[in-house]
Design an enzyme around this catalytic site. Structure first.
Site, PDB file in Angstrom:
ATOM      1  N   HIS A 132      -2.913 -17.706  25.141  1.00 23.70           N
ATOM      2  CA  HIS A 132      -3.877 -16.625  24.973  1.00 23.70           C
ATOM      3  C   HIS A 132      -5.276 -17.110  25.351  1.00 23.70           C
ATOM      4  O   HIS A 132      -5.919 -17.825  24.591  1.00 23.70           O
ATOM      5  CB  HIS A 132      -3.855 -16.113  23.543  1.00 23.70           C
ATOM      6  CG  HIS A 132      -4.692 -14.897  23.329  1.00 23.70           C
ATOM      7  ND1 HIS A 132      -4.550 -13.760  24.109  1.00 23.70           N
ATOM      8  CD2 HIS A 132      -5.693 -14.628  22.454  1.00 23.70           C
ATOM      9  CE1 HIS A 132      -5.418 -12.846  23.704  1.00 23.70           C
ATOM     10  NE2 HIS A 132      -6.134 -13.344  22.715  1.00 23.70           N
TER      11      HIS A 132
ATOM     12  N   ASP B 252       1.008 -16.058  27.185  1.00 21.44           N
ATOM     13  CA  ASP B 252       0.304 -15.228  26.220  1.00 21.44           C
ATOM     14  C   ASP B 252       1.315 -14.330  25.492  1.00 21.44           C
ATOM     15  O   ASP B 252       2.337 -13.948  26.069  1.00 21.44           O
ATOM     16  CB  ASP B 252      -0.722 -14.358  26.958  1.00 21.44           C
ATOM     17  CG  ASP B 252      -1.805 -13.795  26.050  1.00 21.44           C
ATOM     18  OD1 ASP B 252      -1.478 -13.330  24.944  1.00 21.44           O
ATOM     19  OD2 ASP B 252      -2.974 -13.813  26.460  1.00 21.44           O
TER      20      ASP B 252
ATOM     21  N   SER C 167      -9.615 -11.716  25.504  1.00 22.82           N
ATOM     22  CA  SER C 167      -9.083 -11.123  24.288  1.00 22.82           C
ATOM     23  C   SER C 167      -9.944  -9.917  23.925  1.00 22.82           C
ATOM     24  O   SER C 167     -10.091  -9.019  24.760  1.00 22.82           O
ATOM     25  CB  SER C 167      -9.023 -12.167  23.168  1.00 22.82           C
ATOM     26  OG  SER C 167      -8.283 -11.680  22.061  1.00 22.82           O
TER      27      SER C 167
END
Length: 516
Positions: A445, A409, A201
């Site tokens: 994610h 994601d 991320s």
């Protein structure tokens, strides 16, 4: 390079082989260490098994096996280490907290930088412990603000503080790296022979920024789900909320998204995917929202015409209304259970526009102009955080780059595939020696969902850099309560894992990496 060993025996010499080193000074002596524009605030020994992990929402995420940088199913107790804390002040408005953790025995001669998550604001101690367990000296930074304070939560810190925004964007990570290497050299009388960065991320984007701006900082970088370009990606995160706010009849309740996901699974998942809970190859899924159009009255098992249009727009993603150019693609099919179209903004994305781009805490997101506002935000934030596809200086010095991303994601892996291909085109004929991409079926994610999301990122990048073992197949696990439930190979793009037709479907040995 070849060298003679013994009498007339030629062997291939491995460059920069790491040798274990022992401290040459006591830990408390590091409190007196002079660093440029910095102050060491603590230098203390932490005994084996005595470090206590913080118990907060971020730490709970980072302590999941899928986030473990070394692929540990359960984190082992910390070995004894010297904890050095420092505050870096490259500007009068900077206060960058960093911590550098140094094994007091068995250091492998290498350094690990641990990336952040979200808007940062804290030291990423879980990744640091994992690095210590593997013998690394390791470091992390809060990027220049404290998320435990009201002014440090989300993107608020950037409002009226351009130097803090620069710290967050790139300066903190680089200066942390420089300081960490200096501290390592002071403690062991030698600097690290190899340096790696691992993050997902924001941490993935930080790794890309390091490769672009400071190609000499790291030898290998693992980039998970990088939100790049971040303005465009955050715009996509606001897209469904913006449309459904302006058109309440297009809002889709969460149970209907679950219903859509069931329909997508039935149409697009393989028999193994159905059993294990994910669409194997979402990029080949032909599902269309209109297939679920209600015939007659609205009901829980169908979508109204406005809801069909909403789902179509989610999949497509936002486009510039003036020229039709796609701003950022919508998510892949198969992750609908995590979608939202409830007329509400995504807070992390909203903060970028309010505080960093427009510097207006009262900015009304419902007035977003998808032409002018996106361009304005990109002009402000892009020079700080957007990373183009030319990483040749990093490649030229032998750097290695591993990308990974989950198909569930919100960031569509097809976008990252396009970026990865552009990176390789710029790298030229030697591209295969530089980068690898792994797309992970069923992973959300950075971790989670039904995927085999736990794998040894640190060991993989180290073997590639140190021994030239380019990763083509990585063993990954689905872990529950510290127990491996199943395994599956992650295959370097464009190959995918395919079942051979015999044997336990929960055993990676029964899958081949295939490009067909």
């Amino acid at each position: 390079m070849w060298q003679v060993v013994g009498v007339g025996l030629l062997v291939m010499a491995l460059p920069f082989a790491a040798q274990a080193a022992s401290p040459v000074v006591s830990c408390d002596e590091l409190a007196k260490l002079a660093l440029p524009d910095a102050m060491v605030t603590a230098a203390e020994l932490v005994a084996a098994g005595q470090y206590q992990m913080p118990d907060d929402p971020l730490s709970q995420i980072m302590n999941q096996p899928g986030m473990n940088v070394a692929g540990h199913t359960k984190e082992a107790p910390n070995p004894a280490f010297c904890r050095v804390a420092a505050t870096l002040k490259p500007s009068s408005d900077s206060a960058i907290r960093v911590e550098v953790w140094l094994p007091v025995a068995g250091w492998n001669g290498k350094f690990l930088g641990v990336g952040n998550f979200g808007w940062a604001g804290s030291i990423m101690v879980s990744g640091m412990v994992s690095g210590l367990v593997e013998g690394y000296a390791t470091a992390s930074t809060d990027t220049g603000h404290d998320s435990a304070t009201p002014e440090g939560q989300g993107g608020r810190f950037a409002l009226g503080h351009p130097e803090k925004l620069i710290d967050y964007a790139y300066r903190a990570d680089h200066l942390m790296t420089v300081a960490a290497k200096a501290i390592i050299k002071s403690f062991y009388a030698t600097g690290p022979v190899r340096s790696y960065w691992i993050g997902c991320s924001l941490g993935g984007l930080e790794g890309l920024i390091e490769a672009k701006r400071y190609p000499d900082d790291y030898d290998g970088i693992v980039v998970g789900a990088p939100p790049n370009p971040i303005v465009n990606f955050n715009a996509e995160q606001l897209w469904a909320g913006w449309i459904s706010d302006r058109n309440p009849d297009m809002q889709i309740p969460k149970p209907k998204f679950a219903m859509v996901n069931d329909a997508v699974m039935k149409q697009c998942a393989s028999p193994i995917g159905l059993k294990q809970g994910f669409v194997d190859e979402p990029d080949k899924c032909a599902f269309q929202p209109r297939q679920l159009l209600c015939i007659g009255a609205d009901g829980p098992d169908c979508l109204t015409a406005p809801q069909v249009r909403m789902l179509e727009q989610i999949y497509i993603g936002p486009a510039n209304p003036r020229n039709g150019e796609l701003i950022f693609p919508g998510p892949a099919k198969g992750g609908e259970a995590g979608f939202a179209a409830d007329g509400k903004p995504f807070p992390v994305a909203l903060d970028l526009f309010k505080y960093a781009a427009f510097e207006n805490p009262d900015w009304d997101w419902t007035t977003l102009d998808w032409d002018k506002d996106i361009a304005t935000a990109a002009a402000k934030v892009g020079p700080l955080m957007h990373v183009d596809a030319d990483l040749t200086p990093f490649m030229a010095r032998g750097g290695k780059l591993i990308f990974y991303i989950g198909w569930n994601d919100g960031h569509n892996p097809e976008e990252l595939i396009g970026y990865y291909q552009a990176v390789l085109r710029n790298a030229g004929p030697e591209a295969s020696a530089f980068g690898r991409l792994f797309t992970i079926p069923g992973m959300g994610h950075c971790l989670g969902a039904a995927a085999c999301d736990t794998f040894n990122k640190l060991g993989t990048i180290d073997r590639w850099v140190e021994h030239g073992e380019a990763p083509e197949r990585i063993l990954a696990s689905k872990v529950s309560d510290g127990i491996v439930m199943r395994t599956r190979p992650l295959c370097a793009y464009p190959q995918v894992a395919r079942y051979q037709g015999a044997g336990d479907i929960n055993d990676a040995e029964n899958f081949l990496c295939s490009g067909e």
